[in-house]
Design an enzyme around this catalytic site. Structure first.
Site, short mmCIF file in Angstrom:
data_model
loop_
_atom_site.label_atom_id
_atom_site.label_comp_id
_atom_site.label_asym_id
_atom_site.label_seq_id
_atom_site.Cartn_x
_atom_site.Cartn_y
_atom_site.Cartn_z
N GLY A 1 -5.28 -2.39 7.57
CA GLY A 1 -6.40 -2.16 8.47
C GLY A 1 -5.98 -1.44 9.74
O GLY A 1 -4.93 -0.81 9.79
N LEU B 1 -9.41 -0.29 0.61
CA LEU B 1 -8.59 0.26 1.69
C LEU B 1 -7.23 -0.44 1.76
O LEU B 1 -7.16 -1.66 1.82
CB LEU B 1 -9.34 0.08 3.02
CG LEU B 1 -8.80 0.91 4.18
CD1 LEU B 1 -8.96 2.40 3.92
CD2 LEU B 1 -9.49 0.51 5.47
N ASP B 2 -6.16 0.34 1.80
CA ASP B 2 -4.79 -0.18 1.94
C ASP B 2 -4.37 -1.09 0.80
O ASP B 2 -3.41 -1.86 0.93
CB ASP B 2 -4.61 -0.92 3.29
CG ASP B 2 -4.92 -0.03 4.48
OD1 ASP B 2 -4.73 1.19 4.35
OD2 ASP B 2 -5.35 -0.54 5.52
N GLU B 3 -5.07 -1.01 -0.34
CA GLU B 3 -4.74 -1.87 -1.47
C GLU B 3 -4.22 -1.09 -2.68
O GLU B 3 -3.89 -1.67 -3.70
CB GLU B 3 -5.97 -2.69 -1.89
CG GLU B 3 -6.38 -3.76 -0.92
CD GLU B 3 -5.42 -4.93 -0.91
OE1 GLU B 3 -4.79 -5.22 -1.95
OE2 GLU B 3 -5.28 -5.56 0.16
#
Lengths: 289, 289, 289, 289
Positions: free
Chosen positions: D207, D233-235
């Site tokens: 995040g 997101l960011d995964e």
């Protein structure tokens, strides 16, 4: 002290001159014998006429029994064609290792501890030392300890005694901070690889007193090097190296202390890789798969 | 190209023989002048008769105006007693730097880029090169570029021209992969520190062709070394070093490529630390605060 | 097991609100008492109203005898003015440490071995374990071993027993892979700092099964974190962290094995720094000099 | 901007369910077509029923011409039997890459510079930015720059414009610190892999504001993560990560500065490995040969 390993896993290591079709030949041979390739690494210094190196791990039910035939057939059906040398081993057969040590305990204890917890696929059959200091520590691991004192005059006799201790029961000698230089004659007669740990980032600070010289030169990193011992001191093929950052605040004692951590880590990795058949000698250097 | 810095921050650097009360004297002096110590580092090679090094960052409102008096008073009230040498600087006065380069662009571009984004507290006043190749790149950063060709015969003339370019407008020379050996005479006459980047982990592979020799020796890490240039090639006090892991797969070209990343990182750190007055020479070595 | 330390070396640690003249006051006080500052570090989160941290090592002949007076006078002459908290210690007085462990031996043995060879300035007075497995290993180091089994139901009783074992004879508790969560009540009543090693790079993979979750997420580095234990599990101030590179080939067992090396290295550094009075707590974080 | 590559080098990448004889089949096929295996890597999550991954580099004279037939025959003769997916590429055909960026220049310039010096086997066909700031820098590299502003309201229109810019002329999108979240719809329609660089060691500090949160938590290392962008997101699957040591002295600005060096290094490695067909997606993770 022996580490557990998976059953029915074989390892094939090949060193030869490169040419077309080697991988195809090797994998066809293994497939034809019912072996399934689990992992395979290869390296060539040049596609035509370069040196070729291969390490293959395969799964073959009933390996131990099949190994002699496999070896004979690989020699006649594959090795005769591709040339070079090869080695076929059962991963469950842990190499028998003798550790040489003087007074510093850090490399020795780390290897014994890693072997005990099953991290190093080797059987430590003997510890040899030119000092009696570490006898009790070694006894705690249940490994025989032989004290073989060495002086300038007694060195030939001492080396003879060491060779007798090792004869026929060792696949690898590890010098875990053994502060005597082994003679060319010893290295010649021992007949198995000898791994040494040098307390510097070779070729920097070869020879004696590396931490003292590192301090004088004001380097910002100190290191350690594990290499195969050869006649030429500190010139043998390098297996593994690592470094640690030091500052101007560190005196020689602190460098020695910090270096000990790197020495034991580097030596443990080098011994593990050797015992897993990952290290192939290529002239003065090594290929590490 | 100048980097912004905080206002009213001064830096005091002291090198002297150790003895009791130096820190007390220095801090009392600064406190008495209304300066507040923001950060302070010290190092001694031995409490009695050893060499003592101190770097203090302090905040003093109106520093720029106060500096000449501060300097004079520190000399008479403190330095006369503790001996040695000292330096007092306004952190807002960025050192003027000249970059020397040949054809490899990685160190040069990285320094120019870091200076532009405010990472390096320095003003690049000039780039000097014995080749014209990088003129356009340097122009893009708005920095003057001087092409000074060097051959074996013209070297004295070329160095004379370089000295004239630098005269009175430089506090530091950085050799950002400059492939000419500067003469002892040049180093003597330039009158400011000269930082060089060597593409090996010194003292390993001093001299020419370090990556070729690293490949031949089969090292498992390659490195770079930033050091002050002295008459003795590759023997000057080391400021910073670092290494990167390489495998048997890497040929000389790949070592060169991987090494370039380490070279530019090591040189940038060394230059930054020098410009922040963090590097104190201690004989053949350095203290880096 | 106690490590030898230099005589007549004292350590002063100060945490207070920043303001002008603190360093001057402290160094004048020490100088006035005949102490020579050997090393000094300071850090401020902001020159006016920030938090200020200081660690000073000084040499004072006859320190042990002088310490009570020194402490009293520092309190009245310096600490009363600058506020905050301070600690004055004789470096020769090694902290008394109790190690808690469950079944994994790597952190425990590494701490015991480092203490024995004089690398950690601490006296290990007791090992406490909820399992009997490591009794023989600990006996080899000549340290008392107490087996205190813990179940969900017996936890309050077990913690009570542990507190009695520790009462009045411990300066630091180290959880060397102790797999029980200590209650807030225990942490409250133990009255000394408790250092824990967590087998991940916090805040990633807090809680149970970090290596399993690291494998699932496919991270390329695994790590370990040493921190002060607080009521909030895995949320205490971090003292030290490190990581090691892993590849897709490593399964959970291999991650666990590789992680053990990082865990023991990180914990040993954290414990050493704590015992050398280098770690100052700053809210949820630490200052490490 | 295209990097030179060796001629007649092909790359075969296979992902399928593991079973006996896959390597033998693949190598026999290549050998039968006159191809010589230069390098080969394989990985299996389990010998029976696990997922199997293979990457083979081979030399085949006249590759470019032979490729269509090779592909068709491999599909019918090998892939039909072993299942899964495969890809055959001519290494000389550099992937066409579009770089997205906002205002931070470090990742963008490093990629452009590495591409120019031949370090990255890719052709940068376009830079897209939601800010005009970096237009001049990009122009210096001779690459087209498109300014596509994005606001909350115009995002769908902007993404539509971006998709039109890319249509049919791109093999890879790299988000080189592009500070807009791409919609699931965009990721779906773009039809090629998207690599993102996140400025933390994921899963820590996913995040916004990772450096601020790293400072608050007091971590001792900060990191960067290159991963394939996915809806979450960011995964997405992690390709590469690295860290750098920081101390309590570093504020958020210093963390950001130090982190920039890690971000650009990590992203450059991830892009290179992707362009060399070294990265194979395995569910939520990657295999990197």
């Amino acid at each position: 002290m022996t580490a557990p390993v998976e059953a029915d896993i074989g390892r094939l290591v090949v060193s030869c001159t490169d040419g077309p079709g080697i991988v195809a030949r090797v994998s066809a041979f293994l497939h034809g014998r019912g072996a399934n390739i689990v992992q395979s690494d290869q390296f060539s210094t040049g596609p035509v006429g370069g040196r070729f190196f291969l390490r293959t791990e395969f799964h073959l039910p009933g390996l131990a029994k099949a190994l002699p035939d496999l070896e004979r057939d690989f020699a006649s059906q594959v090795a005769r064609t591709v040339g070079g040398t090869f080695q076929l081993r059962d991963a469950a057969e842990a190499p028998r290792v003798v550790l040489f040590v003087s007074r510093y305990d850090h490399c020795l204890l780390d290897l014994l501890w890693r072997a005990r917890r099953g991290e190093l696929p080797m059987t430590v059959v003997q510890v040899v030392s030119n000092h009696p200091d570490l006898a009790a520590d070694v006894a705690g691991f249940g490994v025989p300890f032989a004290h073989v004192p060495v002086t300038r005059d007694t060195k030939p006799v001492a080396e003879q005694r060491e060779l007798e201790l090792l004869a026929g029961r060792v696949d690898l000698v590890v010098l875990a901070r053994y502060m005597q230089v082994l003679s060319a004659d010893f290295l010649d007669r021992v007949g198995v690889p000898v791994i040494n740990i040098h307390h510097s980032f070779l070729p920097a600070f070869a020879g004696a007193g590396p931490y003292e010289r590192a301090k004088q030169r004001g380097v910002k990193l100190i290191g350690a090097t594990a290499h195969y011992a050869t006649e030429d001191l500190d010139e043998g093929p390098i297996i593994e190296q690592d470094v640690v950052r030091v500052s101007h605040r560190a005196g020689v004692a602190e460098l020695t202390r910090a270096g000990a951590d790197i020495e034991r880590a580097v030596l443990a990795r080098a011994v593990r890789w050797h015992c897993e058949d990952r290290v192939l000698v290529d002239g003065r250097t090594t290929v590490v798969f």
